[in-house]
Design an enzyme around this catalytic site. Sequence first.
Site, PDB file in Angstrom:
ATOM      1  N   ASN A 168       9.028  -2.077  -3.034  1.00  0.00           N
ATOM      2  CA  ASN A 168       7.763  -1.304  -3.422  1.00  0.00           C
ATOM      3  C   ASN A 168       8.012   0.144  -3.113  1.00  0.00           C
ATOM      4  OD1 ASN A 168       6.636  -0.738  -0.583  1.00  0.00           O
ATOM      5  ND2 ASN A 168       6.835  -2.929  -0.580  1.00  0.00           N
ATOM      6  N   ILE A 195       3.839 -10.325   9.557  1.00  0.00           N
ATOM      7  CA  ILE A 195       4.351  -9.729  10.851  1.00  0.00           C
ATOM      8  C   ILE A 195       3.123  -9.191  11.600  1.00  0.00           C
ATOM      9  CG2 ILE A 195       5.525  -7.905  11.862  1.00  0.00           C
ATOM     10  CD1 ILE A 195       7.450  -7.789   9.313  1.00  0.00           C
TER      11      ILE A 195
HETATM   12  O1  C5P Z   1      -2.279  -8.505   3.498  1.00  0.00           O
HETATM   13  P1  C5P Z   1      -2.040  -6.832   3.587  1.00  0.00           P
HETATM   14  O2  C5P Z   1      -0.511  -6.911   3.098  1.00  0.00           O
HETATM   15  O3  C5P Z   1      -2.886  -6.214   2.704  1.00  0.00           O
HETATM   16  O4  C5P Z   1      -2.140  -6.411   5.051  1.00  0.00           O
HETATM   17  C1  C5P Z   1      -1.642  -5.324   5.218  1.00  0.00           C
HETATM   18  C2  C5P Z   1      -1.232  -5.155   6.709  1.00  0.00           C
HETATM   19  O5  C5P Z   1      -0.510  -6.320   7.030  1.00  0.00           O
HETATM   20  C3  C5P Z   1      -0.239  -3.861   6.845  1.00  0.00           C
HETATM   21  O6  C5P Z   1      -0.539  -3.500   8.287  1.00  0.00           O
HETATM   22  C4  C5P Z   1       0.973  -4.645   6.901  1.00  0.00           C
HETATM   23  O7  C5P Z   1       1.910  -3.794   7.647  1.00  0.00           O
HETATM   24  C5  C5P Z   1       0.821  -5.641   7.349  1.00  0.00           C
HETATM   25  N1  C5P Z   1       1.628  -6.816   6.857  1.00  0.00           N
HETATM   26  C6  C5P Z   1       2.606  -7.361   7.693  1.00  0.00           C
HETATM   27  N2  C5P Z   1       3.284  -8.570   7.104  1.00  0.00           N
HETATM   28  C7  C5P Z   1       3.196  -8.973   5.928  1.00  0.00           C
HETATM   29  C8  C5P Z   1       2.277  -8.279   5.047  1.00  0.00           C
HETATM   30  C9  C5P Z   1       1.496  -7.522   5.552  1.00  0.00           C
HETATM   31  O8  C5P Z   1       2.933  -7.165   8.719  1.00  0.00           O
HETATM   32  N3  C5P Z   1       3.992 -10.057   5.304  1.00  0.00           N
END
Ligand code: C5P
Length: 400
Positions: free
Chosen positions: A207, A304
């Site tokens: 991305n 994460i």
């Molecule tokens: O669910 P979404 O992607 O909108 O959430 C964003 C938050 O979750 C951010 O803090 C991003 O760093 C974290 N995140 C993560 N692991 C993922 C997806 C998002 O740590 N697989």
Amino acid sequence: MSDKRVLLIIGGGIAAYKSLELIRLLAKAGVKSRAILTKAGAEFVTPLSVGALTGDKVYQELFDLTAEAEMGHIELSRAADLVVVAPATADLMAKAANGLANDLASTALLATDKRVLMAPAMNVRMWEHAATQRNLARLHADGVRFVGPDAGEMACGEYGPGRMAEPEAIKAAILALLSDGPLKGKHALVTAGPTVEAIDPVRFLSNRSSGKQGYAIAAALANLGAEVTLVSGPTTLAAPAGVNRVDVESAREMLAACEAALPADVAICVAAVADWRPGAAAAEKIKKDKSGTPAISLTENPDILATLSKLGKKRPRLVIGFAAETNDVEAHARAKIAKKGCDWIVANDVSGDVMGGAENEVLLIKRDSAEAWPRMAKEAVGWKLAAEIAKFLTAKVRRK
Ligand code: C5P
């Protein structure tokens, strides 16, 4: 701050007038300034105005017998707790990056053993020129800290990055650098950048995350004295000074690096982690002519932020997530706090030019409050968030 001293080098740019305001703001915060005014700087502000605000002699010449008798030029920067260059012109940055010492300002920069903070200010094309960017990278590597430049309308009528940061933002950066480190002894874990998910050995899904916001937060936390582990997907950014960067590619590698970095007092998940990855990466490059257009079937990646939030005993005391939304920002962010189990969410509207841009406009959402911050440089968001984290981690825990 009453015993802190700043050596302020005022370069030759139209933004020099903002440095007068900076001296005033610092004085109000109890920080004394002593100024070096370059020849070009004196074309924009007079030594009289600078001296009236610092309440001190203004240093201008390298070979000035009277000044040398009072304070040798080598001593000038040594007597300060921090050296600040504002405005840092393209010329001053080039001199500092190359170790030139052919006037008082560049000599003071070469002779100092103190931390240096630069607030660049120049025309957008000068800022974007490969030479300036090369100098910037070198200065970063030499441990120089930066605040700004901001993007916006410039005095020359052009638009873009190059405008000096506002005096308030420079003051905030200075105060953070001068503080004895409220986060000393604390470990901060920051994720930043995109993740890269392999399709085959040469192709991947990823991305547009630049990593700028996460890197700015890591730098600000380090400046407040924290030990910082920055787990970063591929970016073009240099590791901020004093930060321990762990390079990863995929979401699974990012999670493993985060778990390996524990325990931490605070985790800030800024990375734009790919939600999905190709089910199984092909061991060899997928051939175009084999069997038509290949279908890529996707598998969900580990979350994460949610994993760190639900760790139990090993959970960092404070877990912060980011939420990039395009509508109903607060409502979606609150739902995210509940779903992921984190403590705070920094939410932003990414329908504009935030992704990859230099500025950000965010809402800081805690379980029982929400605060809208004005649009500011990603660096300034870093300083402000680091200050909030410091406040939280150093607050006395109330016992029931
Ligand atoms: O669910 P979404 O992607 O909108 O959430 C964003 C938050 O979750 C951010 O803090 C991003 O760093 C974290 N995140 C993560 N692991 C993922 C997806 C998002 O740590 N697989």
